[in-house]
Design a protein around this motif. Structure first.
Motif, short mmCIF file in Angstrom:
data_model
loop_
_atom_site.label_atom_id
_atom_site.label_comp_id
_atom_site.label_asym_id
_atom_site.label_seq_id
_atom_site.Cartn_x
_atom_site.Cartn_y
_atom_site.Cartn_z
N PRO A 24 -17.03 45.50 -45.31
CA PRO A 24 -18.41 45.74 -45.79
C PRO A 24 -18.73 44.99 -46.98
N ARG A 25 -19.75 44.36 -46.83
CA ARG A 25 -20.41 43.33 -47.92
C ARG A 25 -21.84 43.38 -48.00
N GLU A 26 -22.39 43.24 -48.87
CA GLU A 26 -23.88 43.17 -49.28
C GLU A 26 -24.47 41.76 -49.37
N VAL A 27 -23.50 40.93 -50.20
CA VAL A 27 -24.10 39.61 -50.30
C VAL A 27 -22.96 38.60 -50.10
N VAL A 28 -23.25 37.60 -49.34
CA VAL A 28 -22.09 36.55 -49.01
C VAL A 28 -22.62 35.18 -49.81
N PHE A 29 -21.72 34.60 -50.56
CA PHE A 29 -21.73 33.24 -51.02
C PHE A 29 -20.85 32.38 -50.21
N VAL A 30 -21.43 31.04 -50.00
CA VAL A 30 -20.83 30.08 -49.31
C VAL A 30 -20.79 28.75 -49.68
N GLY A 31 -19.90 28.05 -49.69
CA GLY A 31 -19.69 26.69 -50.35
C GLY A 31 -20.22 25.75 -49.05
N THR A 32 -21.12 25.25 -49.27
CA THR A 32 -21.76 24.33 -48.31
C THR A 32 -21.14 22.82 -48.62
N ARG A 33 -20.92 22.17 -47.22
CA ARG A 33 -20.96 20.64 -47.39
C ARG A 33 -22.05 20.23 -47.77
N THR A 34 -22.02 19.23 -48.76
CA THR A 34 -23.44 18.61 -49.23
C THR A 34 -23.37 17.19 -48.70
N THR A 35 -24.54 16.65 -48.25
CA THR A 35 -24.69 15.32 -47.77
C THR A 35 -25.86 14.73 -48.52
N GLU A 65 -16.27 8.67 -55.43
CA GLU A 65 -15.97 10.07 -54.64
C GLU A 65 -15.99 11.15 -55.66
N THR A 66 -16.49 12.53 -55.31
CA THR A 66 -16.18 13.49 -56.14
C THR A 66 -15.79 14.68 -55.12
N PRO A 67 -15.18 15.81 -55.77
CA PRO A 67 -14.92 16.84 -54.81
C PRO A 67 -15.86 17.40 -53.85
N LEU A 68 -16.89 17.08 -54.21
CA LEU A 68 -18.01 17.66 -53.29
C LEU A 68 -18.68 16.61 -52.38
N GLY A 69 -18.08 15.28 -52.33
CA GLY A 69 -18.69 14.22 -51.39
C GLY A 69 -18.72 12.94 -52.40
N THR A 70 -19.62 12.05 -51.56
CA THR A 70 -19.44 10.78 -52.06
C THR A 70 -21.02 10.47 -52.67
N PHE A 71 -21.27 10.18 -53.90
CA PHE A 71 -22.48 10.03 -54.56
C PHE A 71 -22.64 8.69 -55.06
N VAL A 72 -23.79 8.06 -54.88
CA VAL A 72 -24.38 6.87 -55.51
C VAL A 72 -24.05 7.00 -57.17
#
Length: 337
Positions: free
Chosen positions: A242-253, A268-275
């Motif tokens: 049972p849960r009421e709210v779910v948090f997700v870690g998205t893959r960001t592009t 490069e960062t832990p969350l992707g490649t950025f300019v």
């Protein structure tokens, strides 16, 4: 520069979509009309720069009912925020057009030649790119359907509104414990579902225990949704937690195709490649600045607006001194002796 008349883009209007075959000239074209882009356009308009915002109409926060943590705008809907911003830039003669920039080509000292997807052609002395990024959600039944309601990603954006409810966190594949540790600030009932992520490090395991976070191993099959909303997380083995709210870690592009096509450096960062940008938001491409989520996954609305402001101020200064240096070099504008 020939000004707006080449394309008959109306000064101060927030709808400049009439197609023309001529090329419209601007001091600055802002690519992307979110918080960063509108903030940049506001500064440039107030600096009396001929400015156009080209917006594809794909804001990252569109599914959210409200945005939080922006002083004086706390709780405002993203749509209302953008509408107000468009009105404000229009008051300073900034043009806004719907469209997608298909190509930007450097044109020496003249700046850049741009072609929109519908064939319109533009020229700008400088570019500010604020095209944002897209979230790739975990491929779990129910996540996309509840995204922005009771499936969330940012505790600073939504934590207060769902405080002390039963939280679930589907672990991010790169940082499995981080989000669960963060959201424990807003609820004493947090369950971390490792799903396909690796076991947390011993250090993070100790932190999870200290925060009172329950860790569930095994793959998540689906979210359980009833008329009242989300009620649980169904595991692949049939268990329902049972849960009421779910948090997700998205893959960001990041939507950085325009920047990378121009040859902008990335990192490069832990969350992707950025300019990569410097402290003034200048990219490695001469004449091009960038701000907002296109340069980082953690640029909240208030940060993006700030970045757009700073980038615009630097663009205006760059144009000013380029023009003055050209006058000095040619002797133009010299006062009488």
């Amino acid at each position: 520069m020939s000004g707006h008349s080449a394309q008959n883009l109306p000064v101060g209007r927030a709808d400049a979509d009439a197609v023309a075959v001529a090329v419209a000239d601007y001091d600055v074209i802002v690519v992307g009309g979110g918080a960063a882009g509108l903030s940049a356009a506001l500064v440039l308009g107030r600096a009396r720069r001929r400015t156009l915002v080209v917006d594809a109409g794909e804001p990252r926060n569109a599914p959210a009912a409200h945005m939080q943590g922006y002083l004086t705008r706390d709780g405002v809907s993203p749509a209302a925020f953008l509408e107000a911003g468009r009105r404000e830039i229009g008051a300073y003669g900034v043009d806004l057009t719907s469209g997608l920039v298909a190509q930007a080509v450097p044109n020496g000292e003249e700046g850049f030649s741009l072609t929109l997807a519908d064939g319109r052609r533009l020229r700008a002395r400088r570019l500010v790119v604020t095209t944002g990024m897209a979230d790739e959600l975990p491929a779990i039944d129910g996540v996309a359907e509840r995204w922005g309601r009771d499936v969330l990603h940012c505790p600073y954006c939504h934590g207060w509104e769902v405080r002390e409810r039963a939280f679930g966190v589907i672990a991010h594949p790169v940082m499995p414990a981080h989000q669960a540790l963060m959201v424990s600030q807003w609820s004493s009932d947090v369950t971390l579902f490792l799903h396909t992520a690796p076991e947390p490090s011993p250090e993070d395991g100790a932190r999870l225990a200290a925060a009172g976070v329950t860790v569930v191993t095994g793959a998540v099959a689906a979210l359980v949704v009833e008329e009242t909303g989300l009620t649980g997380v169904r595991m692949a083995d049939g268990r329902v937690v049972p849960r009421e709210v779910v948090f997700v870690g998205t893959r960001t592009t990041p939507r950085d195709g325009l920047l990378t096509a121009l040859g902008a450096a990335t990192h490069e960062t832990p969350l992707g490649t950025f300019v990569t940008v410097d402290e003034s938001y200048r990219t490695s491409v001469p004449g091009v600045w960038a701000a907002g989520n296109v340069i980082g996954a953690q640029e909240q609305v208030v940060n993006a607006a700030s970045g757009g402001y700073r980038a615009a101020a630097m663009v205006n200064a760059d144009l000013l001194f380029a023009d003055l240096d050209r006058k000095v070099a040619t002797g133009a504008g010299a006062g009488a002796s």
